[in-house]
Design a protein around this motif. Sequence first.
Motif, PDB file in Angstrom:
ATOM      1  N   LYS A 198     -31.516  72.812  -3.826  1.00 28.02           N
ATOM      2  CA  LYS A 198     -32.900  72.542  -3.426  1.00 28.02           C
ATOM      3  C   LYS A 198     -33.906  73.305  -4.262  1.00 28.02           C
ATOM      4  O   LYS A 198     -35.112  73.146  -4.083  1.00 28.02           O
ATOM      5  CB  LYS A 198     -33.085  72.919  -1.959  1.00 28.02           C
ATOM      6  N   PHE A 199     -33.412  74.123  -5.172  1.00 29.84           N
ATOM      7  CA  PHE A 199     -34.355  74.974  -5.888  1.00 29.84           C
ATOM      8  C   PHE A 199     -35.225  74.192  -6.850  1.00 29.84           C
ATOM      9  O   PHE A 199     -36.356  74.590  -7.109  1.00 29.84           O
ATOM     10  CB  PHE A 199     -33.595  76.075  -6.637  1.00 29.84           C
ATOM     11  N   GLU A 200     -34.701  73.075  -7.363  1.00 30.69           N
ATOM     12  CA  GLU A 200     -35.521  72.285  -8.277  1.00 30.69           C
ATOM     13  C   GLU A 200     -36.750  71.764  -7.568  1.00 30.69           C
ATOM     14  O   GLU A 200     -37.869  71.825  -8.089  1.00 30.69           O
ATOM     15  CB  GLU A 200     -34.699  71.133  -8.842  1.00 30.69           C
ATOM     16  N   GLN A 201     -36.521  71.274  -6.340  1.00 28.23           N
ATOM     17  CA  GLN A 201     -37.672  70.777  -5.577  1.00 28.23           C
ATOM     18  C   GLN A 201     -38.675  71.890  -5.320  1.00 28.23           C
ATOM     19  O   GLN A 201     -39.887  71.699  -5.426  1.00 28.23           O
ATOM     20  CB  GLN A 201     -37.201  70.211  -4.242  1.00 28.23           C
ATOM     21  N   ARG A 202     -38.137  73.047  -5.021  1.00 31.10           N
ATOM     22  CA  ARG A 202     -39.035  74.164  -4.721  1.00 31.10           C
ATOM     23  C   ARG A 202     -39.839  74.533  -5.954  1.00 31.10           C
ATOM     24  O   ARG A 202     -41.049  74.724  -5.901  1.00 31.10           O
ATOM     25  CB  ARG A 202     -38.217  75.358  -4.248  1.00 31.10           C
ATOM     26  N   ALA A 203     -39.138  74.599  -7.091  1.00 34.59           N
ATOM     27  CA  ALA A 203     -39.835  74.933  -8.326  1.00 34.59           C
ATOM     28  C   ALA A 203     -40.893  73.893  -8.625  1.00 34.59           C
ATOM     29  O   ALA A 203     -42.017  74.230  -9.038  1.00 34.59           O
ATOM     30  CB  ALA A 203     -38.836  75.020  -9.467  1.00 34.59           C
ATOM     31  N   GLU A 204     -40.546  72.625  -8.371  1.00 33.93           N
ATOM     32  CA  GLU A 204     -41.520  71.570  -8.622  1.00 33.93           C
ATOM     33  C   GLU A 204     -42.751  71.778  -7.753  1.00 33.93           C
ATOM     34  O   GLU A 204     -43.890  71.686  -8.216  1.00 33.93           O
ATOM     35  CB  GLU A 204     -40.877  70.218  -8.327  1.00 33.93           C
TER      36      GLU A 204
END
Lengths: 246, 119
Positions: free
Chosen positions: A232-238
Amino acid sequence: MAEDLVLDTTIRDWVLIPLSVVMVLIGILRYFVSKLIRTFQNPDGKIVKEGQVVIRARNLRSSADFIPPKSFRARRTYYSNEENGILHVPKGQAPNPQAQMFSDPNMAMDMMKKNLSMIIPQTLTFAFVNFFFSGFVAAKIPFPLTQRFRSMLQNGIDLSTVDVSYVSSRSWYFLNLFGLRGLFSLILGEENAMDDTQRMMQMGGFGFDPSKSLGAEKDSLDIVQHDWVLPKFEQRAEAVLRKLAK
Amino acid sequence: MAADGNSGVFSQKLKGDFDAQYINAKNALNNSKVIYYSRTFMLIVGGIIAGILGFTGLTGFIFYFLVFAVTTVGLTAKAKFSIHSYFDGWNSVLFDGFLGGLMSFVLFWTFAYDSVHIF
């Protein structure tokens, strides 16, 4: 109040202030004396090892979500496996703290020193206060109290007609004993934080049992719900980047 | 007070789909110690002030609550009003050291009051 007592100012100068100052100074003296007679104990290797294992298990538990499920399961098996997991304590092998204490005289000696450093100054201070300052009406509490407090606040004066809010010198000693704790923790730092009352409470349950903490850590490691966060970190970074770009 | 930038309790604050929080135990302990020290200091000073001003009875206890509240507000302001990133909830900020502080407060209140007023 109708029946205000008139107290001599010399009582203030020669009882109230000296008594308080003496209490503070004795507290400081006791701190330094107990620091002097404290012996440094070489910790037992086995206990240190067990402590480190517990800390490692705790680290794993607190940051479990950062590693993939497979890695987490492997680590958990390593810690809490029923046969040879390193958190698993075989039954009957747990050391008996009482037996341990008898086999190691240093431990008993240390306990005795601690207790002595607590009891002796208190007895001495109490005797000192009794000898020099007994029988004075030394202070007055600025709020009214009920009759029940008489025995607590007017220890040493056997008069039932004096208003309860007047404090005898011996009781002023007790008030200081409890109330100065905060001041000591300010001026002596945290090492003094373990004060007498706590120590008295702890005396019942001495003898720390490391196998218990191992078992507790094992149980809490067993019930950890693993939830890998990295996907889920990609979404968070986005989301963060979008917010910055705005 | 050690509420500088990097003494936050949470190493990272995760928001969004999950609100997992990771507590830095050492910093949390330090923060609660800071609460205790600043509160004790404020209450001792408050007790001396109450004694010198000659408060008696209920007024003194109201002053105690006042000092307590002021300390709490000050600590909250120092944490930039984001209590949850520095402490483990409102409880520790609001109520820690309530009774122990009362003992110190009463002692210093009595001491200052007696030294100034009753003799």
